[in-house]
Design a protein around this motif. Structure first.
Motif, PDB file in Angstrom:
ATOM      1  N   GLU A   7     -31.442 -15.186   3.361  1.00 63.86           N
ATOM      2  CA  GLU A   7     -32.233 -14.398   2.100  1.00 63.86           C
ATOM      3  C   GLU A   7     -32.562 -12.885   2.863  1.00 63.86           C
ATOM      4  O   GLU A   7     -32.704 -12.830   3.997  1.00 63.86           O
ATOM      5  CB  GLU A   7     -33.496 -15.241   1.799  1.00 63.86           C
ATOM      6  N   PHE A   8     -32.685 -11.955   1.816  1.00 65.83           N
ATOM      7  CA  PHE A   8     -32.743 -10.490   2.177  1.00 65.83           C
ATOM      8  C   PHE A   8     -33.944 -10.215   2.465  1.00 65.83           C
ATOM      9  O   PHE A   8     -34.831 -10.415   1.702  1.00 65.83           O
ATOM     10  CB  PHE A   8     -32.189  -9.819   1.007  1.00 65.83           C
ATOM     11  N   PHE A   9     -34.273  -9.418   3.599  1.00 63.92           N
ATOM     12  CA  PHE A   9     -35.262  -8.564   3.965  1.00 63.92           C
ATOM     13  C   PHE A   9     -34.875  -7.233   4.078  1.00 63.92           C
ATOM     14  O   PHE A   9     -34.126  -6.792   5.118  1.00 63.92           O
ATOM     15  CB  PHE A   9     -36.223  -8.876   5.192  1.00 63.92           C
ATOM     16  N   ASP A  10     -34.990  -6.409   3.042  1.00 62.68           N
ATOM     17  CA  ASP A  10     -34.585  -4.909   3.034  1.00 62.68           C
ATOM     18  C   ASP A  10     -35.298  -3.916   3.511  1.00 62.68           C
ATOM     19  O   ASP A  10     -36.489  -4.028   3.769  1.00 62.68           O
ATOM     20  CB  ASP A  10     -34.391  -4.697   1.496  1.00 62.68           C
ATOM     21  N   PRO A  67     -38.920 -13.046   0.855  1.00 64.77           N
ATOM     22  CA  PRO A  67     -37.783 -12.109   1.113  1.00 64.77           C
ATOM     23  C   PRO A  67     -38.345 -10.962  -0.137  1.00 64.77           C
ATOM     24  O   PRO A  67     -38.797 -11.224  -0.916  1.00 64.77           O
ATOM     25  CB  PRO A  67     -36.764 -12.937   0.516  1.00 64.77           C
ATOM     26  N   THR A  68     -37.289 -10.109   0.158  1.00 66.04           N
ATOM     27  CA  THR A  68     -37.737  -8.686  -0.532  1.00 66.04           C
ATOM     28  C   THR A  68     -36.875  -9.133  -2.007  1.00 66.04           C
ATOM     29  O   THR A  68     -37.486  -8.650  -3.195  1.00 66.04           O
ATOM     30  CB  THR A  68     -36.814  -7.674  -0.165  1.00 66.04           C
ATOM     31  N   ARG A  69     -35.802 -10.096  -1.998  1.00 67.05           N
ATOM     32  CA  ARG A  69     -35.093 -10.513  -3.251  1.00 67.05           C
ATOM     33  C   ARG A  69     -34.855 -12.123  -3.091  1.00 67.05           C
ATOM     34  O   ARG A  69     -34.607 -12.294  -1.799  1.00 67.05           O
ATOM     35  CB  ARG A  69     -33.790  -9.565  -3.565  1.00 67.05           C
ATOM     36  N   GLY A  70     -34.836 -12.615  -4.070  1.00 65.31           N
ATOM     37  CA  GLY A  70     -34.367 -14.139  -3.859  1.00 65.31           C
ATOM     38  C   GLY A  70     -35.489 -15.017  -3.832  1.00 65.31           C
ATOM     39  O   GLY A  70     -36.654 -14.744  -3.902  1.00 65.31           O
ATOM     40  N   GLY A  98     -29.860  -7.836  -9.404  1.00 63.62           N
ATOM     41  CA  GLY A  98     -29.620  -6.691  -8.373  1.00 63.62           C
ATOM     42  C   GLY A  98     -30.742  -5.674  -8.748  1.00 63.62           C
ATOM     43  O   GLY A  98     -31.270  -5.482  -9.938  1.00 63.62           O
ATOM     44  N   GLY A  99     -31.249  -4.877  -7.701  1.00 65.81           N
ATOM     45  CA  GLY A  99     -32.262  -3.878  -7.747  1.00 65.81           C
ATOM     46  C   GLY A  99     -31.759  -2.709  -8.155  1.00 65.81           C
ATOM     47  O   GLY A  99     -30.475  -2.252  -8.452  1.00 65.81           O
ATOM     48  N   ALA A 100     -32.592  -1.655  -8.180  1.00 68.51           N
ATOM     49  CA  ALA A 100     -32.249  -0.405  -8.727  1.00 68.51           C
ATOM     50  C   ALA A 100     -30.981   0.438  -7.934  1.00 68.51           C
ATOM     51  O   ALA A 100     -30.165   0.880  -8.588  1.00 68.51           O
ATOM     52  CB  ALA A 100     -33.618   0.490  -8.636  1.00 68.51           C
ATOM     53  N   PRO A 101     -31.187   0.356  -6.589  1.00 69.80           N
ATOM     54  CA  PRO A 101     -29.969   1.020  -5.723  1.00 69.80           C
ATOM     55  C   PRO A 101     -28.709   0.350  -6.134  1.00 69.80           C
ATOM     56  O   PRO A 101     -27.770   0.973  -6.066  1.00 69.80           O
ATOM     57  CB  PRO A 101     -30.844   0.631  -4.254  1.00 69.80           C
ATOM     58  N   SER A 102     -28.724  -1.145  -6.303  1.00 66.84           N
ATOM     59  CA  SER A 102     -27.425  -1.778  -6.555  1.00 66.84           C
ATOM     60  C   SER A 102     -26.889  -1.344  -8.090  1.00 66.84           C
ATOM     61  O   SER A 102     -25.657  -1.418  -8.089  1.00 66.84           O
ATOM     62  CB  SER A 102     -27.521  -3.290  -6.333  1.00 66.84           C
ATOM     63  N   LEU A 103     -27.919  -1.418  -8.887  1.00 65.94           N
ATOM     64  CA  LEU A 103     -27.345  -0.919 -10.109  1.00 65.94           C
ATOM     65  C   LEU A 103     -27.048   0.455 -10.707  1.00 65.94           C
ATOM     66  O   LEU A 103     -26.477   0.765 -11.648  1.00 65.94           O
ATOM     67  CB  LEU A 103     -28.392  -1.288 -11.281  1.00 65.94           C
TER      68      LEU A 103
END
Length: 246
Positions: A154-157, A179-182, A212-217
């Motif tokens: 799981e992501f920790f950004d 996690p940051t996401r998930g 997906g978050g803003a950077p990914s999109l």
């Protein structure tokens, strides 16, 4: 160098106790039945035995080989090729630090070095209390949020050495960490069972997976021809098909 150091099974490996073997065999049959060719189920089966033991053991390799009518050498070749299959027991929380190019230059190498010193362990080792293991990862596939740390995948950004050390301290103290996401964290063994292909039975866990978050999109918005703020009609990047019509 011994076969143990190479991560190869010391054959013949002991079988699972009868009650464990029966339980795993039922799960294995469910997985195998999903594939037209039984050997295609090898990757899920390796996750299944990892969920049982915390790593892929010689006993787990023997079990997979027997279920799929493969040799232990064939199973070992696959288990040692993919880094997600561990050959040493993982901690309850397996921490992966991305040290590939973008994460590394933005601080990933420093995070990894300071975490090892903070925990008193080296790469692919586990703390004495069994709570945390650590591994350098070639890529966490989250460059938009570099530097990235993963706990049980799981992501920790956007981590720093200090935030990463605080993260592992919270894990060791039994505190809830999100996690940051998930979805919220579960143990390494529970995560392995999910990766094997069994549903996450925790209420609401699937709804927490997010998107997906803003950077990914951002790239998607550019590809669609996003307009510049305050300038109607002026696009950051025109879609590829524009201007190509005959």
């Amino acid at each position: 160098m011994s076969s143990t150091e190479l991560g190869l099974p010391a054959l013949p490996a002991k079988p699972y106790p009868p009650e464990v073997a029966a339980r795993l065999a039922a799960d294995a049959r469910e997985l195998i039945d999903r594939y037209p060719q039984s050997r295609s189920a090898l990757l899920p089966l390796l996750h299944l035995v990892q969920a049982e033991d915390g790593c892929v053991t010689p006993t787990g390799i023997r079990f997979c080989a027997e279920q799929l009518e493969l040799t232990t050498a064939e199973v070992t070749a696959v288990a040692t090729f993919y880094t997600m299959y561990r050959r040493r027991p993982a901690g309850e929380y397996h921490v992966g630090v991305c040290t590939n190019t973008l994460c590394a230059v933005l601080g990933g190498d420093q995070i990894f070095d300071e975490l090892k010193q903070h925990l008193g362990i080296e790469n692919n080792q586990t703390t004495e209390d069994g709570s945390v293991s650590i591994e350098h990862i070639e890529c966490n596939a989250a460059c938009d949020y570099a530097p990235v740390v993963m706990v049980n995948w799981e992501f920790f950004d956007n981590q720093t050495p200090d935030s990463a050390k605080q993260l592992v301290d919270q894990l060791r103290a039994g505190q809830e960490v999100r996690p940051t996401r998930g979805a919220k964290l579960c143990s390494f063994k529970e995560t392995s069972r999910i990766l094997a292909g069994f549903a996450d039975g925790r209420p609401g866990a699937n709804d927490e997976s997010g998107a997906g978050g803003a950077p990914s999109l951002a790239g998607l918005r550019l590809a669609k021809g996003e307009a510049l703020p305050g300038t109607p009609g002026a696009k950051v990047v025109s879609p590829r098909h524009e201007g190509t019509e005959a």
